[in-house]
Design a protein around this motif. Structure first.
Motif: not given
Length: 332
Positions: A264-271, A273-278
């Motif tokens: 769950k943590q990995q999943m939310s971290k990915r999200c 990361d993607l959000a901050s990148f966008m």
């Protein structure tokens, strides 16, 4: 010679054999792959033993008996006068019980894997288990794995499953007992692991890699179980065992596990990361003309024309500037 091979296969194994043959014929041969020309499919099945006259004339002596074999099935194209014919080639290796004496201590056993779902139903059994447990893999398909555990060991195994769910696995269990096909129990130790679905955060299946350490009191694991011999177990013990089994199933299906938390943590971290990148993309200030200038032959090309260079001559602005460089750029 001249008889159908299927006649010699145990009725309960015929559908397994048929599905292996049809899947073997249906799978197209991969031409370029490094796989051998004849792909081999393996299965375990019982084959009828020959009832010769030497066994005596008494009907009781001549009961049909079957022996378990590992079959390797390959297809062979043979050309004869009628054209190409496909033959099924069966290589059969007999299985024998791994044990010679009652309660035999096993020094070096071949480990085997049994996988079951969160509902306890068996999904996969290694053929290596056959000499140790006496079951054929297809006999155990969809059966409840928890029914194979000795009732007196269920209390300990409940703790094991708690650990599997909380930690994702267990490096090696203490010895416990598992039911063999002949009705006796073998003693074994197990390395446990599990798979957590990263989307649903639920435990999908449990994998046990089993190491036999002691054989059953009846060393012939293939001997058919005498159903008339009653198993002495009180109603109270039966109910107690059933409650423990239900607890194990509940544990596998309900408790939020540590591995699930990690997923769950990995999943939310990915999200994140993607959000901050966008966000960083959107926030970037548009670069000035000079920063964006491409290194092309003529440094005075206009901004629009560079667009058409980048798109290989298919820029929307191409009508205004029929640039040489844009048409020469190959379409990528």
């Amino acid at each position: 010679i001249g008889r159908s091979f299927i006649d010699f296969v145990h009725p309960r194994d015929r559908s397994t054999l048929a599905s292996q043959i049809t899947s073997g014929l249906a799978v197209p041969k991969i031409v370029n792959a490094q796989s051998p020309a004849n792909s081999v499919s393996t299965m375990v099945c019982r084959i009828r033993r020959y009832r010769g006259l030497t066994t005596g004339f008494v009907v009781k002596d001549r009961i049909v008996s079957f022996m378990p074999f590992l079959l390797k099935l390959t297809f062979k194209n043979v050309s004869d006068e009628e054209g190409k014919v496909i033959y099924l080639v069966v290589q059969a290796t007999p299985f024998f019980s791994a044990f010679k004496t009652p309660n035999e201590m096993v020094i070096k056993s071949v480990p085997f894997v049994i996988q079951h779902g969160a509902n306890g139903h068996i999904e996969y059994v290694d053929p290596e288990s056959v000499p140790y447990l006496g079951y054929l893999p297809q006999d155990l398909a969809d059966k409840d794995a928890l029914l194979l555990y000795h009732p007196d060991d269920l209390y300990y195994l409940r703790q094991v499953y708690d650990t599997i769910v909380k930690e994702g696995g267990l490096s090696r269990s203490k010895p416990y007992r598992m039911l063999a096909q002949n009705g006796d129990y073998v003693k074994l130790e197990t390395e446990w692991s599990s798979f957590i679905n990263p989307w649903s955060k639920k435990l999908e299946f449990v994998i046990g890699k089993h190491h036999i350490i002691e054989g059953p009191s009846n060393p012939d694991v293939f001997q058919t179980l005498d159903s008339e011999k009653p198993v002495k177990i009180s109603e109270e013990e039966k109910n107690k065992a059933q409650i423990l089994r239900e607890n194990i199933i509940r544990t596998m299906n309900e408790v939020l596990t540590k591995p699930a938390e990690v997923a769950k943590q990995q999943m939310s971290k990915r999200c994140q990361d993607l959000a901050s990148f966008m966000e960083s993309l959107m926030e970037e200030t548009p670069k000035t003309d000079d920063d964006l200038r491409l290194e092309i032959q003529d440094p005075d090309h206009s901004y629009y024309e560079r667009d058409s260079v980048m798109l290989g001559g298919i820029s929307p602005h191409h009508d205004y500037y029929d640039s040489k460089s844009s048409t020469e750029t190959p379409l990528s």
